[in-house]
Design a protein around this motif. Structure first.
Motif, PDB file in Angstrom:
ATOM      1  N   GLY A   6      10.747 -28.810 -22.302  1.00  0.00           N
ATOM      2  CA  GLY A   6       9.696 -29.145 -23.269  1.00  0.00           C
ATOM      3  C   GLY A   6       9.385 -27.970 -24.183  1.00  0.00           C
ATOM      4  N   GLU A   7       9.447 -26.749 -23.618  1.00  0.00           N
ATOM      5  CA  GLU A   7       9.188 -25.559 -24.445  1.00  0.00           C
ATOM      6  C   GLU A   7      10.370 -25.298 -25.377  1.00  0.00           C
ATOM      7  OE1 GLU A   7       6.256 -23.908 -24.502  1.00  0.00           O
ATOM      8  OE2 GLU A   7       5.693 -25.611 -23.237  1.00  0.00           O
ATOM      9  N   ARG A   8      11.579 -25.503 -24.860  1.00  0.00           N
ATOM     10  CA  ARG A   8      12.759 -25.307 -25.729  1.00  0.00           C
ATOM     11  C   ARG A   8      12.717 -26.321 -26.884  1.00  0.00           C
ATOM     12  NH1 ARG A   8      16.066 -24.626 -20.529  1.00  0.00           N
ATOM     13  NH2 ARG A   8      16.744 -26.771 -20.869  1.00  0.00           N
ATOM     14  N   SER A   9      12.294 -27.545 -26.564  1.00  0.00           N
ATOM     15  CA  SER A   9      12.198 -28.577 -27.604  1.00  0.00           C
ATOM     16  C   SER A   9      11.247 -28.154 -28.714  1.00  0.00           C
ATOM     17  CB  SER A   9      11.653 -29.882 -27.011  1.00  0.00           C
ATOM     18  OG  SER A   9      12.611 -30.458 -26.221  1.00  0.00           O
ATOM     19  N   LYS A  10      10.138 -27.516 -28.304  1.00  0.00           N
ATOM     20  CA  LYS A  10       9.142 -27.130 -29.325  1.00  0.00           C
ATOM     21  C   LYS A  10       9.739 -26.129 -30.313  1.00  0.00           C
ATOM     22  CE  LYS A  10       5.120 -27.952 -26.495  1.00  0.00           C
ATOM     23  NZ  LYS A  10       4.336 -27.289 -25.451  1.00  0.00           N
ATOM     24  N   VAL A  11      10.632 -25.265 -29.814  1.00  0.00           N
ATOM     25  CA  VAL A  11      11.282 -24.302 -30.722  1.00  0.00           C
ATOM     26  C   VAL A  11      12.101 -25.062 -31.764  1.00  0.00           C
ATOM     27  CG1 VAL A  11      13.006 -22.457 -30.855  1.00  0.00           C
ATOM     28  CG2 VAL A  11      11.330 -22.467 -28.983  1.00  0.00           C
ATOM     29  N   LEU A  12      12.817 -26.092 -31.326  1.00  0.00           N
ATOM     30  CA  LEU A  12      13.632 -26.865 -32.275  1.00  0.00           C
ATOM     31  C   LEU A  12      12.748 -27.610 -33.278  1.00  0.00           C
ATOM     32  CD1 LEU A  12      15.922 -26.146 -30.312  1.00  0.00           C
ATOM     33  CD2 LEU A  12      16.789 -28.455 -30.566  1.00  0.00           C
ATOM     34  N   LEU A  13      11.630 -28.146 -32.797  1.00  0.00           N
ATOM     35  CA  LEU A  13      10.743 -28.876 -33.709  1.00  0.00           C
ATOM     36  C   LEU A  13      10.149 -27.942 -34.759  1.00  0.00           C
ATOM     37  CD1 LEU A  13       8.959 -31.260 -31.169  1.00  0.00           C
ATOM     38  CD2 LEU A  13      10.685 -31.875 -32.864  1.00  0.00           C
ATOM     39  N   LYS A  14       9.766 -26.741 -34.294  1.00  0.00           N
ATOM     40  CA  LYS A  14       9.226 -25.758 -35.246  1.00  0.00           C
ATOM     41  C   LYS A  14      10.320 -25.383 -36.254  1.00  0.00           C
ATOM     42  CE  LYS A  14       6.114 -22.704 -36.611  1.00  0.00           C
ATOM     43  NZ  LYS A  14       6.144 -21.313 -36.285  1.00  0.00           N
ATOM     44  N   ALA A  15      11.533 -25.185 -35.752  1.00  0.00           N
ATOM     45  CA  ALA A  15      12.643 -24.817 -36.649  1.00  0.00           C
ATOM     46  C   ALA A  15      12.886 -25.935 -37.668  1.00  0.00           C
ATOM     47  CB  ALA A  15      13.915 -24.536 -35.849  1.00  0.00           C
ATOM     48  N   ALA A  16      12.759 -27.193 -37.220  1.00  0.00           N
ATOM     49  CA  ALA A  16      12.973 -28.309 -38.151  1.00  0.00           C
ATOM     50  C   ALA A  16      11.970 -28.230 -39.292  1.00  0.00           C
ATOM     51  CB  ALA A  16      12.846 -29.642 -37.408  1.00  0.00           C
ATOM     52  N   SER A  17      10.703 -27.908 -38.959  1.00  0.00           N
ATOM     53  CA  SER A  17       9.727 -27.858 -40.055  1.00  0.00           C
ATOM     54  C   SER A  17       9.964 -26.623 -40.926  1.00  0.00           C
ATOM     55  CB  SER A  17       8.286 -27.960 -39.542  1.00  0.00           C
ATOM     56  OG  SER A  17       7.977 -26.804 -38.833  1.00  0.00           O
ATOM     57  N   THR A  43      14.927 -18.130 -34.962  1.00  0.00           N
ATOM     58  CA  THR A  43      14.245 -16.996 -34.327  1.00  0.00           C
ATOM     59  C   THR A  43      12.764 -16.996 -34.712  1.00  0.00           C
ATOM     60  OG1 THR A  43      16.343 -15.826 -34.414  1.00  0.00           O
ATOM     61  CG2 THR A  43      14.385 -14.480 -34.025  1.00  0.00           C
ATOM     62  N   GLU A  44      12.507 -17.261 -35.987  1.00  0.00           N
ATOM     63  CA  GLU A  44      11.103 -17.343 -36.441  1.00  0.00           C
ATOM     64  C   GLU A  44      10.389 -18.487 -35.718  1.00  0.00           C
ATOM     65  OE1 GLU A  44      10.785 -17.707 -40.708  1.00  0.00           O
ATOM     66  OE2 GLU A  44       8.633 -18.173 -40.551  1.00  0.00           O
ATOM     67  N   ALA A  45      11.139 -19.524 -35.378  1.00  0.00           N
ATOM     68  CA  ALA A  45      10.532 -20.676 -34.694  1.00  0.00           C
ATOM     69  C   ALA A  45      10.289 -20.411 -33.208  1.00  0.00           C
ATOM     70  CB  ALA A  45      11.440 -21.898 -34.859  1.00  0.00           C
ATOM     71  N   GLY A  46      10.784 -19.283 -32.709  1.00  0.00           N
ATOM     72  CA  GLY A  46      10.496 -18.942 -31.314  1.00  0.00           C
ATOM     73  C   GLY A  46      11.708 -18.821 -30.413  1.00  0.00           C
ATOM     74  N   ALA A  47      12.915 -18.986 -30.938  1.00  0.00           N
ATOM     75  CA  ALA A  47      14.100 -18.766 -30.084  1.00  0.00           C
ATOM     76  C   ALA A  47      14.147 -17.272 -29.746  1.00  0.00           C
ATOM     77  CB  ALA A  47      15.375 -19.192 -30.816  1.00  0.00           C
ATOM     78  N   PRO A  48      14.089 -16.913 -28.462  1.00  0.00           N
ATOM     79  CA  PRO A  48      14.019 -15.491 -28.115  1.00  0.00           C
ATOM     80  C   PRO A  48      15.257 -14.719 -28.584  1.00  0.00           C
ATOM     81  CG  PRO A  48      13.491 -16.878 -26.227  1.00  0.00           C
ATOM     82  CD  PRO A  48      14.029 -17.793 -27.286  1.00  0.00           C
ATOM     83  N   ALA A  49      15.084 -13.422 -28.821  1.00  0.00           N
ATOM     84  CA  ALA A  49      16.206 -12.567 -29.221  1.00  0.00           C
ATOM     85  C   ALA A  49      17.361 -12.758 -28.244  1.00  0.00           C
ATOM     86  CB  ALA A  49      15.766 -11.115 -29.222  1.00  0.00           C
ATOM     87  N   GLY A  50      18.559 -12.911 -28.767  1.00  0.00           N
ATOM     88  CA  GLY A  50      19.750 -13.057 -27.913  1.00  0.00           C
ATOM     89  C   GLY A  50      20.144 -14.494 -27.648  1.00  0.00           C
TER      90      GLY A  50
END
Ligand code: NDP
Length: 493
Positions: free
Chosen positions: A64-75, A191-198
């Motif tokens: 669910g947390e990984r999904s939120k990163v993708l949703l943020k990236a989509a916006s 990365t800006e959407a929250g995907a951690p470094a690496g």
């Protein structure tokens, strides 16, 4: 001085260790417009180290947390729509009308899809017996290597990256050398959407070196590849030394079959879209046309008229629907197929000559080109052209048309045009391809599986099936008897 785009490793832009760069050319003008880092083995090692370090925490992050990163990236993709679209038009030549209204919004939509579908991923409990719990769980593979082509630079990487990330893998992307810039921007956005470094690393550089080094790398668990069939074969060979799984989305030589009862006007509209969208630089482009004899002349005349009306020219002009092809050597290759078609005795119905207008003279333009009465065995009818060049053949019997459609080493897609839907569905079953459209050509959704058979490769991108491509299904067996002795131990006693 042109702008230099750095590789993206461990959450930040970084020069290549060698300091070398690749030149990026705008195919509409032939001008060098940017430089990108030319990565080698030392850069790959840095990316692998970053992906390895980030792996355990990302894998343990709830889906669910990984999904939120993708949703943020989509916006964020939509917030950066103009910049991404201009970047892709500049590096690839695809018209801005298309990159703004198709590629970029679809990238966002795909991330939204993966964000949702991954949360519905399940394991299974298997009814082996009352004495145990037998269950499957889905685990990330680890570090995955994603090698992408130039024909849809942004979309192709989002297809793979979205699925691989949301299932908990860390990723190393090798984008196409001629068009790596949108991929670099997308890595920044994730990365800006929250995907951690690496978790998202991009190494830009020549495929035969750095791409192949990824396939060989013992710490990269899987390769997801889209590209040419010849490259796919090479990747399979190299991967076999390590028994490394590879997903292969390769070339196509797609049939477009118009039966005698088809709506000819609808088929013509579909033919223009199927053949000339993205200048035919589409793995699923309609390429071999089989038209029933009774409607052949009508179809051919209307197809030529409709294709003639397509405005090609400066891809930065919103009115342009066909831009240049992606690079000079590719233009030359397409022109060689046109020469082959002329030599084979096919009738040139449209195009076939390099345009010489002020707007197109410095770029790599190939006009929509249609040949009639083609020989099925001519080279241009058998090999993937990957450009706006098609050949029409006549048939008089439906079995003959299906035989011609299947007479190819490829098996990516095909379309059938008929007013008789039941007949269309029955015939679809006889065509060896990963997708068969009826009364449509080229439409692909996030929800539907994409991938071919034969020399078009194997494995699926898109749809919930792609989740299996990026996870290990692990079986866990739990003894519930509490007894030291089991009936099957008797075999050793
Ligand atoms: P290529 O196979 O030339 O390149 C694809 C990617 O592979 C690039 O990033 C390239 O790097 C890299 N590469 C090249 N050689 C190697 C190697 N030896 N080992 C590892 N990686 C390597 O394909 P194109 O970019 O020319 O793309 C067009 C092809 O892609 C067409 O055949 C098309 O049909 C197919 N395609 C298939 C799709 C599908 O879904 N089935 C969808 C889209 C395209 P570099 O750029 O540096 O050479």
């Amino acid at each position: 001085m042109t702008q230099v785009f750095q590789a993206f490793i461990d959450g930040q832009g970084t020069d290549s260790v060698s300091g070398e760069t690749l030149s990026i050319t705008n195919p509409a003008t032939g001008q060098v417009v940017a430089q990108a880092a030319k990565c080698g083995q030392p850069d790959l090692e840095k990316a692998v180290a970053a992906a390895e370090k980030a792996g355990p925490a990302w894998a343990a992050t709830p889906v669910g947390e990984r999904s939120k990163v993708l949703l943020k990236a989509a916006s964020l993709i939509m917030a950066n729509q103009q910049e991404l679209a201009e970047l892709e038009t500049m590096e690839h030549g695809s018209p801005i009308r298309k990159t703004m209204n198709f590629d970029v919004p679809l990238c966002a939509e795909q991330l939204e899809y993966f964000a949702g579908v991954a949360r519905a991923m399940t394991g299974e409990t298997l009814p082996v017996g009352p004495w145990c719990l037998s269950t499957t769980v889905r685990e990330p593979l680890g570090i995955v290597g994603l090698i992408t082509p130039w024909n849809f630079p942004a979309l192709m990487v989002v297809w793979k990256l979205g699925a691989a990330l949301v299932t908990g893998n860390t990723c190393i992307v090798k984008p196409p050398s001629i068009a790596p810039l949108t991929t670099l921007k997308l890595a920044e956005i994730l990365t800006e959407a929250g995907a951690p470094a690496g978790t998202v690393n991009v190494v830009t550089g020549p495929g035969e070196k750095i791409g192949e080094a990824m396939v060989r790398h013992p710490k990269i668990a899987k390769i997801g590849f889209t590209g040419d069939t010849a490259t796919g074969k090479r990747i399979m060979q190299v991967a076999s030394d390590h028994v490394k799984p590879v997903g292969l989305e390769l070339g196509g030589k797609n049939a477009f079959i118009v039966l005698d009862d088809a709506d000819v006007d609808a088929a013509v509209q579909g033919a223009v879209f199927g053949a000339f969208f993205n200048s035919g630089q589409v793995c699923a482009a309609a390429s071999r046309f089989y038209i029933h004899d009774s409607i052949y002349d009508d179809f051919a005349a209307k197809f030529v008229e409709a294709a003639k009306a397509l405005r090609f020219g400066d891809p930065m002009d919103m009115a342009t629907v066909i831009g240049p092809v992606a690079y000079a050597a590719h233009r030359d290759k397409i022109e060689a197929y046109i020469a082959d078609a002329k030599q084979s005795g096919a009738t040139l119905l449209l195009g076939g000559e390099r345009p010489q207008t002020e707007e197109t003279k410095d770029g790599y333009f190939v006009p929509p080109t249609i040949f009639g009465d083609c020989d099925q065995n001519a080279r241009f009818m058998r090999e993937e052209i990957f450009g706006p060049v098609v050949g029409l053949c006549r048939f008089s019997d439906t079995d003959e048309a299906i035989g011609l459609a299947n007479d190819t080493p490829f098996g990516l897609s095909a379309s059938l045009w008929t007013r008789d839907t039941a007949k269309g569905i029955a015939l679809a079953g006889q065509i060896k391809a990963g997708t068969v459209w009826i009364n449509e050509h080229l439409i692909i959704f996030c929800d539907t599986p994409w991938g071919g058979c034969k020399e078009s490769g194997w494995g699926k991108d898109l749809s919930k099936m792609v989740l299996e491509e990026y996870t290990l299904t692990k079986h866990i067996y739990v003894d519930l008897t509490g007894q030291p002795e089991k009936p099957w131990y008797g075999i050793l006693k």
